[in-house]
Design a protein around this motif. Structure first.
Motif, PDB file in Angstrom:
ATOM      1  N   ASN A 196       2.771 -22.097 -37.758  1.00  0.00           N
ATOM      2  CA  ASN A 196       3.821 -23.083 -37.622  1.00  0.00           C
ATOM      3  C   ASN A 196       3.218 -24.348 -37.024  1.00  0.00           C
ATOM      4  O   ASN A 196       2.511 -24.289 -36.026  1.00  0.00           O
ATOM      5  CB  ASN A 196       4.930 -22.520 -36.715  1.00  0.00           C
ATOM      6  N   VAL A 197       3.524 -25.495 -37.582  1.00  0.00           N
ATOM      7  CA  VAL A 197       2.933 -26.758 -37.137  1.00  0.00           C
ATOM      8  C   VAL A 197       3.337 -27.072 -35.711  1.00  0.00           C
ATOM      9  O   VAL A 197       2.532 -27.563 -34.932  1.00  0.00           O
ATOM     10  CB  VAL A 197       3.351 -27.914 -38.082  1.00  0.00           C
ATOM     11  N   THR A 198       4.564 -26.771 -35.319  1.00  0.00           N
ATOM     12  CA  THR A 198       5.016 -27.121 -33.971  1.00  0.00           C
ATOM     13  C   THR A 198       4.295 -26.305 -32.912  1.00  0.00           C
ATOM     14  O   THR A 198       4.146 -26.751 -31.795  1.00  0.00           O
ATOM     15  CB  THR A 198       6.542 -26.923 -33.832  1.00  0.00           C
ATOM     16  N   ASP A 230      -6.344 -40.591 -34.377  1.00  0.00           N
ATOM     17  CA  ASP A 230      -5.402 -40.404 -35.480  1.00  0.00           C
ATOM     18  C   ASP A 230      -5.972 -39.419 -36.503  1.00  0.00           C
ATOM     19  O   ASP A 230      -5.250 -38.556 -37.026  1.00  0.00           O
ATOM     20  CB  ASP A 230      -5.087 -41.733 -36.172  1.00  0.00           C
ATOM     21  N   ARG A 246      -5.492 -31.731 -37.189  1.00  0.00           N
ATOM     22  CA  ARG A 246      -4.804 -30.643 -36.490  1.00  0.00           C
ATOM     23  C   ARG A 246      -3.514 -30.271 -37.205  1.00  0.00           C
ATOM     24  O   ARG A 246      -3.150 -29.114 -37.283  1.00  0.00           O
ATOM     25  CB  ARG A 246      -4.487 -31.054 -35.051  1.00  0.00           C
ATOM     26  N   LEU A 247      -2.830 -31.258 -37.739  1.00  0.00           N
ATOM     27  CA  LEU A 247      -1.576 -30.985 -38.443  1.00  0.00           C
ATOM     28  C   LEU A 247      -1.828 -30.281 -39.771  1.00  0.00           C
ATOM     29  O   LEU A 247      -1.035 -29.452 -40.190  1.00  0.00           O
ATOM     30  CB  LEU A 247      -0.799 -32.287 -38.677  1.00  0.00           C
ATOM     31  N   ASP A 248      -2.932 -30.589 -40.432  1.00  0.00           N
ATOM     32  CA  ASP A 248      -3.255 -29.969 -41.719  1.00  0.00           C
ATOM     33  C   ASP A 248      -3.768 -28.554 -41.543  1.00  0.00           C
ATOM     34  O   ASP A 248      -3.469 -27.675 -42.346  1.00  0.00           O
ATOM     35  CB  ASP A 248      -4.315 -30.790 -42.471  1.00  0.00           C
ATOM     36  N   GLU A 272      -1.189 -25.378 -41.340  1.00  0.00           N
ATOM     37  CA  GLU A 272      -0.527 -25.062 -42.600  1.00  0.00           C
ATOM     38  C   GLU A 272      -1.438 -24.223 -43.484  1.00  0.00           C
ATOM     39  O   GLU A 272      -1.003 -23.317 -44.163  1.00  0.00           O
ATOM     40  CB  GLU A 272      -0.137 -26.351 -43.321  1.00  0.00           C
ATOM     41  N   ALA A 323       0.231 -28.083 -32.485  1.00  0.00           N
ATOM     42  CA  ALA A 323      -0.058 -29.382 -31.884  1.00  0.00           C
ATOM     43  C   ALA A 323       0.872 -29.629 -30.710  1.00  0.00           C
ATOM     44  O   ALA A 323       2.091 -29.652 -30.860  1.00  0.00           O
ATOM     45  CB  ALA A 323       0.124 -30.471 -32.926  1.00  0.00           C
ATOM     46  N   ASP A 342      -5.659 -35.954 -35.045  1.00  0.00           N
ATOM     47  CA  ASP A 342      -4.273 -35.488 -35.117  1.00  0.00           C
ATOM     48  C   ASP A 342      -3.921 -35.042 -36.530  1.00  0.00           C
ATOM     49  O   ASP A 342      -3.294 -33.993 -36.726  1.00  0.00           O
ATOM     50  CB  ASP A 342      -3.305 -36.592 -34.663  1.00  0.00           C
ATOM     51  N   ALA A 343      -4.316 -35.813 -37.508  1.00  0.00           N
ATOM     52  CA  ALA A 343      -4.037 -35.460 -38.901  1.00  0.00           C
ATOM     53  C   ALA A 343      -4.731 -34.150 -39.269  1.00  0.00           C
ATOM     54  O   ALA A 343      -4.154 -33.299 -39.953  1.00  0.00           O
ATOM     55  CB  ALA A 343      -4.484 -36.577 -39.833  1.00  0.00           C
TER      56      ALA A 343
END
Length: 179
Positions: A162-164, A146, A152-154, A157, A167, A149-150
């Motif tokens: 683009n976030v999509t 988790d 990678r999402l940060d 940005e 990940a 993942d967090a």
């Protein structure tokens, strides 16, 4: 390193104060024999006596507790015994260069209390893993996943991506598969 800088600044302040006290004492002594012989206590100013006593490194608290006659008696004893003032190590340009070097050096996270605390917590986590049963390890792995993942999402940005795109989509098998 931060403690080194603080310690060196403390030494610098102490040495510069000793130099100032020496200069003030020498200045007081330079005109004292002409203006005020020891036999004329009224001619001695308390400020002049204070400067002399500080030069001879009488602790300030002790000196401030003395009355003028006590200060004069102390100074008379010093003069009668021909006592030299205590020596001290002067603050040099080399010392100043060392201090400047320390101040310019980049501080690493490990040099801070927080950095040392975090490193200790990581070591403790590694030790704790060895004492976990399989279920606790699986829960710990999920927590780590988790966190990854967090992160990678940060990260995209911040980089302007683009976030999509960054990940890949997760499958439900990953979360439910036995480990």
């Amino acid at each position: 390193m931060v403690k080194e800088i603080a310690a060196m600044v403390k030494v610098k302040d102490a040495r510069l104060l000793l130099k100032k006290n020496e200069d003030s004492g020498k200045a007081a002594l330079a005109d004292a024999p002409l203006v005020c012989p020891l036999e004329s206590p009224r001619a001695w100013l308390v400020e002049r006596l204070n400067n002399l006593l500080l030069w001879y490194q009488v602790p300030k608290e002790e000196m401030e507790a003395m009355k003028k006659p006590e200060k004069l008696a102390y100074w008379k004893k010093v003069r009668d015994e021909q006592t030299n003032p205590p020596g001290y190590e002067a603050w040099t340009e080399g010392d100043e260069a060392k201090l400047d070097e320390l101040k310019k050096r980049e501080i690493d996270m490990g040099d801070t209390a927080l950095g040392r605390f975090i490193a200790n917590e990581k070591r403790n986590a590694h030790v704790a893993i060895g004492h976990m049963d399989q279920g606790e390890r699986n829960a710990f792995r999920r927590s780590l996943d988790d966190a990854d993942d967090a992160a990678r999402l940060d990260a995209p940005e911040e980089a302007g991506q683009n976030v999509t795109e960054a990940a890949p989509p997760e499958t439900s098998q990953t979360a439910t598969a036995p480990v």
